[in-house]
Design an enzyme around this catalytic site. Sequence first.
Site, PDB file in Angstrom:
ATOM      1  N   ARG A   1      14.219   5.358  18.575  1.00  0.00           N
ATOM      2  CA  ARG A   1      15.550   4.883  18.249  1.00  0.00           C
ATOM      3  C   ARG A   1      16.410   6.041  17.725  1.00  0.00           C
ATOM      4  NH1 ARG A   1      16.039   2.628  14.190  1.00  0.00           N
ATOM      5  NH2 ARG A   1      13.995   2.964  13.256  1.00  0.00           N
TER       6      ARG A   1
ATOM      7  N   LYS B   1      15.231  -4.141  18.943  1.00  0.00           N
ATOM      8  CA  LYS B   1      15.760  -3.945  17.601  1.00  0.00           C
ATOM      9  C   LYS B   1      17.213  -4.405  17.506  1.00  0.00           C
ATOM     10  CE  LYS B   1      12.061  -2.374  15.665  1.00  0.00           C
ATOM     11  NZ  LYS B   1      11.272  -3.300  14.799  1.00  0.00           N
TER      12      LYS B   1
ATOM     13  N   HIS C   1      10.748  -7.614   8.689  1.00  0.00           N
ATOM     14  CA  HIS C   1      10.138  -6.599   9.553  1.00  0.00           C
ATOM     15  C   HIS C   1       8.667  -6.534   9.161  1.00  0.00           C
ATOM     16  CE1 HIS C   1       9.703  -2.139  10.832  1.00  0.00           C
ATOM     17  NE2 HIS C   1       9.519  -2.929  11.850  1.00  0.00           N
TER      18      HIS C   1
ATOM     19  N   SER D   1       6.902   2.162  10.570  1.00  0.00           N
ATOM     20  CA  SER D   1       6.160   2.684  11.711  1.00  0.00           C
ATOM     21  C   SER D   1       5.083   3.667  11.250  1.00  0.00           C
ATOM     22  CB  SER D   1       7.128   3.392  12.666  1.00  0.00           C
ATOM     23  OG  SER D   1       6.454   3.945  13.759  1.00  0.00           O
TER      24      SER D   1
ATOM     25  N   LYS E   1       0.763  -1.631  10.615  1.00  0.00           N
ATOM     26  CA  LYS E   1       1.184  -3.038  10.677  1.00  0.00           C
ATOM     27  C   LYS E   1       0.534  -3.779  11.848  1.00  0.00           C
ATOM     28  CE  LYS E   1       5.652  -3.904  11.426  1.00  0.00           C
ATOM     29  NZ  LYS E   1       5.804  -2.510  11.841  1.00  0.00           N
ATOM     30  N   THR E   2       0.640  -3.185  13.043  1.00  0.00           N
ATOM     31  CA  THR E   2       0.070  -3.828  14.237  1.00  0.00           C
ATOM     32  C   THR E   2      -1.447  -3.816  14.190  1.00  0.00           C
ATOM     33  OG1 THR E   2       1.989  -3.211  15.560  1.00  0.00           O
ATOM     34  CG2 THR E   2      -0.019  -3.761  16.753  1.00  0.00           C
TER      35      THR E   2
ATOM     36  N   ASP F   1       5.595  -7.706  14.588  1.00  0.00           N
ATOM     37  CA  ASP F   1       6.722  -6.882  14.140  1.00  0.00           C
ATOM     38  C   ASP F   1       7.882  -7.633  13.498  1.00  0.00           C
ATOM     39  OD1 ASP F   1       7.751  -4.195  13.965  1.00  0.00           O
ATOM     40  OD2 ASP F   1       9.180  -4.699  15.525  1.00  0.00           O
TER      41      ASP F   1
ATOM     42  N   ARG G   1       4.067   4.724  23.031  1.00  0.00           N
ATOM     43  CA  ARG G   1       4.109   3.280  22.798  1.00  0.00           C
ATOM     44  C   ARG G   1       3.543   2.506  23.976  1.00  0.00           C
ATOM     45  NH1 ARG G   1       6.257   0.859  17.879  1.00  0.00           N
ATOM     46  NH2 ARG G   1       7.337   2.536  16.815  1.00  0.00           N
TER      47      ARG G   1
END
Length: 538
Positions: free
Chosen positions: A60, A201, A221, A239, A243-244, A258, A323
């Site tokens: 981003r 996003k 988030h 990031s 988290k994932t 997410d 990704r």
Amino acid sequence: MNKTNLKGKTFSLKPYGIEHNNFQYQLSSDELHDITLEKGMGQETSSGVLTVNTGEFTGRSPKDRFIVKDAITKDKVWWGNINIPFESGQFDRLYDKVIAYLNKKELFVRDSYACADNNYKLNIRVINEYPWSNMFAHNMFLRPTEDDLEGFDPEWTVVNAPGFMADPRVDGTRQHNFAILNFSRKIALIGGTGYTGEMKKGIFSALNFILPVYRNILPMHCSANVGESGDTAIFFGLSGTGKTTLSTDPNRKLIGDDEHGWTPDNAVFNFEGGCYAKVIDLSKDNEPEIYGAIKKGAILENVVMDDKGDVDFTDTTITQNTRVSYPIYHIENIQQPSIGENVKNIFFLTADAFGVLPPISKLTPAQAAYHFISGYTAKVAGTEAGVVEPQPSFSACFGAPFMPLHPAEYAEKLSKKMVESRVDVWLINTGWTGGPYGVGTRMKLKYTRAMISAALSGELGLYSYDKYHIHSVFGVAQPRECPGVPSRVLSPRATWNNDEAYYKTAFKLTNAFRENFKKFEAYASEDIRRGGPQRFSF
């Protein structure tokens, strides 16, 4: 001829200013995969997975994200260097230029929606210049049934033109790329960048305004999963904090990885229909569920392959932000529909490159609000130009770039929900132990999983007060024991073997916390201000 007949219905893009009928509607993932290959816009791995290169932008571009300042947003949005205002008339002129550009292109159109809870569903139409961008939308947004499409009425539209380059001198942008939200016209306008994450996003940012302002929903988030007993766990983190990875647990059903909403009746629902995971250093042994989800229908972004089509997940030649996007059904153990109830545990994940935070600690409500507003993690050497040693990084609510309202508004809602739900809140350091980055080592994933499992099972919560140690610098309660974790690992100071160096570094981080929090002090209660580390020097 400006119309085409699709699935027995007359369909046109004229309402958006697109005059031609040179577009493909609601193509399958396989069809978009094949078209991408035919156009020479992607390659295929040895296992048949599509790989694409997103071009100049592999992530981003926060400084090129704008919100149109109008009657809806002017008094509600927290304007500044995160939410950058864009003039309404300037948007209209830029939109017309983008549409004129798209009128010369073959397009790919998809109807989808966000929010798994039907009470809060947001219908979305996505108009893409590239087939693989449309395939990403198929993966990441929720997929309507054939019956849903019969009466589909899109509320928001994503217009995505990676090949269109803005002229900053004329168009009001900072440079040639842009991502602009217009709440009056309900459009997310994206151009000059092929990075697909801008689409998801953009809609996430829109929901982060719509849901709390109009629907009394806390948008988050975060990732989330649910246990066999029906207890839901929420994982906040920036990031690279895990988290994932940590929410994709073989013993718990994944709700989403997410973006979620927390309803007034204590339910948590996924915004999305897929996952967008980092694959740097991905291995089958450490992350078998994510590894297994990379199959036909997934899209790998900016990875490096050899001549045989085998991916080297350790290769960061193109970017560290490699990704994969895949539909959530590529994960076997998922919650259907993507809704969980009975929230019992919240985890704040941080990759502390200073190596001074405990690997797990329990937070009071005031501490939880403080750390939520702070949103701490750390940058390590090599991740950005000029970063040669660990640097603290703060992102309010663990997602400041996507939060249009003032962080205190989200924190207030979270604090209220934590009290109402009587949840346990934990701070998890997935970063370094035994010293800072370059000296210590990354916390072993098996230890982090063991700590989270103990928290989820209630084993840590059952410990009496004397089984916890109140950290002398950060004031948090760190357990002295945890099943499956050596006791020494639970004490960051003990792993350093150098008390003076440890405390000097710890004090440095606490002062960074305090300096960052100054911009929120006027909005925070005295209780929350005391939830952070107190002033120290060495």
